[in-house]
Design a protein around this motif. Structure first.
Motif: not given
Length: 474
Positions: A167-196
């Motif tokens: 839906a995002v790629a069709q009605h907004l932009s395919w670029r938002a699909v790639f870009g939306g992963v970036v903040p999620l990756a940063a958040l998950v890394a910040l939460v998980i890395l201290p436990r590794v």
């Protein structure tokens, strides 16, 4: 991070017990992010390729990610064994996010491919690091169930990812699909890395430098092979030279990175490693072109086509759960055979659907069956690899497993991608017989995986792990 329960203290606690809960939640969170990226990108890629005039090189968008993952796989193993998995996991997360950002901003298809390379290198580091954590934190009896949890992490992204990304790629932009992963990756890394954990043997394997060089040559060779194969349809000498040179580099670099006997499917760990690559060649070589087939030949929109990936992921979770519970009493090498046969049967059904002109919606159910076979087989290769590897060499063993995994995917996608580039209509339709032929070739690979799986039982003693004195010529 939790650690295995000492021997002799009763049944090992499960993945969500107090002893393992933090580890399990951390791993599942990271896998969920990777799964969402995979589902979202696969769904949006037909739109991105068309927007950047890259449909004819469509296969490179997937195989380039896997190519870079090869180098990440090779480097991560000895790094995690020596220093613990936190450092390679952090580096992998950073590269993954940087690659996604470059894809989101790419003005041309070659720059999008560069972003896929960065993200793939990061993904290779992340996956091997997580396997090292599983090997260290869970006893052997619990690992099958843990791999079931890791498969379960794909379910929510599989259900929501294609629909949202389409839906995002069709009605907004395919670029938002790639870009939306970036903040999620940063958040998950910040939460998980201290436990590794940061531990490890403290000693870097003396073969690490040589392995890194071989890994670089392997990635370069796989990349050259893909680019050359995509251009073979033009008949030019540069494409032929690239293809031959790439194949030669892969042939030279690969043997020293795998347990001895892998390429001839010797019994035990070598065959387990070989089966992993055959699985991924058959499955991902097919799956990467299923959305394109549904869009160009059955008239579906990207969100609808992405539902086939949802079916595959749900089937994968089902199969992985079965191997950890209902099928846990079966000999593990037999489960390798079952997985290959189920995938082969599903691809055979897909060929029939393509040739018959049947509704594209039937592909969703068929691909769920293929995913079920992969869930049974892939989790079993992971369990057997960690079981057969010495504790101090789990990073190297996991590295070899993921190397086979990614190289199988690269070769499967590259071969069918080159066929499509040479013969296909570049998205204009009328390619159903071509898709059927491509999928039929991958059906043979799936059957070969079942035959090789029968040799996945160690002959009396543990098979050698990669990096031991028995690693070298196959």
């Amino acid at each position: 991070m939790s650690s295995p329960a000492p021997a002799g203290e009763g049944p090992a606690p499960g993945p969500l017990s107090r002893a393992h809960r933090a580890t399990t939640i951390s791993i599942v969170a990271f896998i969920t992010l990777v799964a969402f990226e995979n589902m979202a990108v696969a769904t949006a890629m037909p739109v991105a390729a068309e927007a950047l005039d890259g449909v004819r090189a469509y296969g490179l968008a997937f195989s380039s990610f896997l190519t870079a993952s090869l180098l990440g796989n090779v480097v991560a193993g000895p790094w995690a064994d020596a220093r613990g998995p936190r450092a390679p996991l952090a580096a992998g997360a950073a590269l993954f996010a940087a690659g996604q950002l470059l894809c989101a901003l790419a003005p041309t298809f070659p720059l999008l491919l560069a972003g896929r390379l960065l993200a793939g290198g990061g993904g290779g580091l992340v996956v091997v690091s997580l396997y090292v954590v599983v090997g260290a934190a869970y006893p052997d009896a619990v690992r099958p169930r843990m791999f079931g949890f890791m498969a379960a992490a794909w379910v929510l992204p599989a259900v929501l990812g294609p629909a949202v990304a389409g839906a995002v790629a069709q009605h907004l932009s395919w670029r938002a699909v790639f870009g939306g992963v970036v903040p999620l990756a940063a958040l998950v890394a910040l939460v998980i890395l201290p436990r590794v954990p940061t531990g490890g043997t403290g000693v870097l394997d003396p073969t690490t430098r040589g392995r890194a060089l071989r890994g670089t040559l392997l990635a370069a060779g796989a990349g050259a092979l893909q680019v050359g194969a995509e251009d073979l349809s033009g008949g030019g000498a540069p494409a032929v030279v690239l293809t031959v040179a790439g194949a030669a580099l892969v042939a030279v670099a690969l043997p020293g990175l795998l347990p001895r006997g892998t390429l001839r499917a010797a019994r035990g760990l070598p065959s387990v490693i070989a089966v992993r690559g055959l699985y991924t060649a058959a499955f991902f070589g097919t799956e990467s072109f299923v959305p394109l087939f549904l869009v160009t030949e059955r008239g579906m929109d990207p969100a609808q086509a992405g539902l086939a990936l949802t079916g595959g992921a749900i089937g994968w979770f089902t199969g992985s759960t079965l191997q950890g519970r209902s099928l846990s009493g079966w000999p593990r090498h037999r489960l390798l055979v079952v997985g290959g046969l189920v995938v082969a049967g599903a691809i055979g059904c897909l060929v029939a659907l393509v040739l018959s002109g049947a509704s594209g919606w039937l592909v969703v159910g068929v691909w769920a069956l293929a995913g079920c076979g992969m869930g049974v087989g892939m989790a079993t290769t992971s369990v057997l690899t960690l079981r057969m590897a010495a504790p101090a060499e789990r990073g190297l063993a996991s590295s070899a497993l993921q190397l086979s995994d990614n190289l199988g995917g690269v070769l499967g996608i590259a071969v069918v991608g080159s066929v499509y580039a040479a013969v296909g209509s570049a998205g204009r339709g009328g390619d159903a017989p071509l898709f059927a032929g491509m999928f039929a070739g991958l059906l043979l690979v799936a059957l070969l995986s079942a035959a090789t799986g029968a040799r996945g039982r160690a002959p009396g003693a543990q098979a050698p792990a990669p990096g031991s004195t028995t690693v070298g010529a196959p």
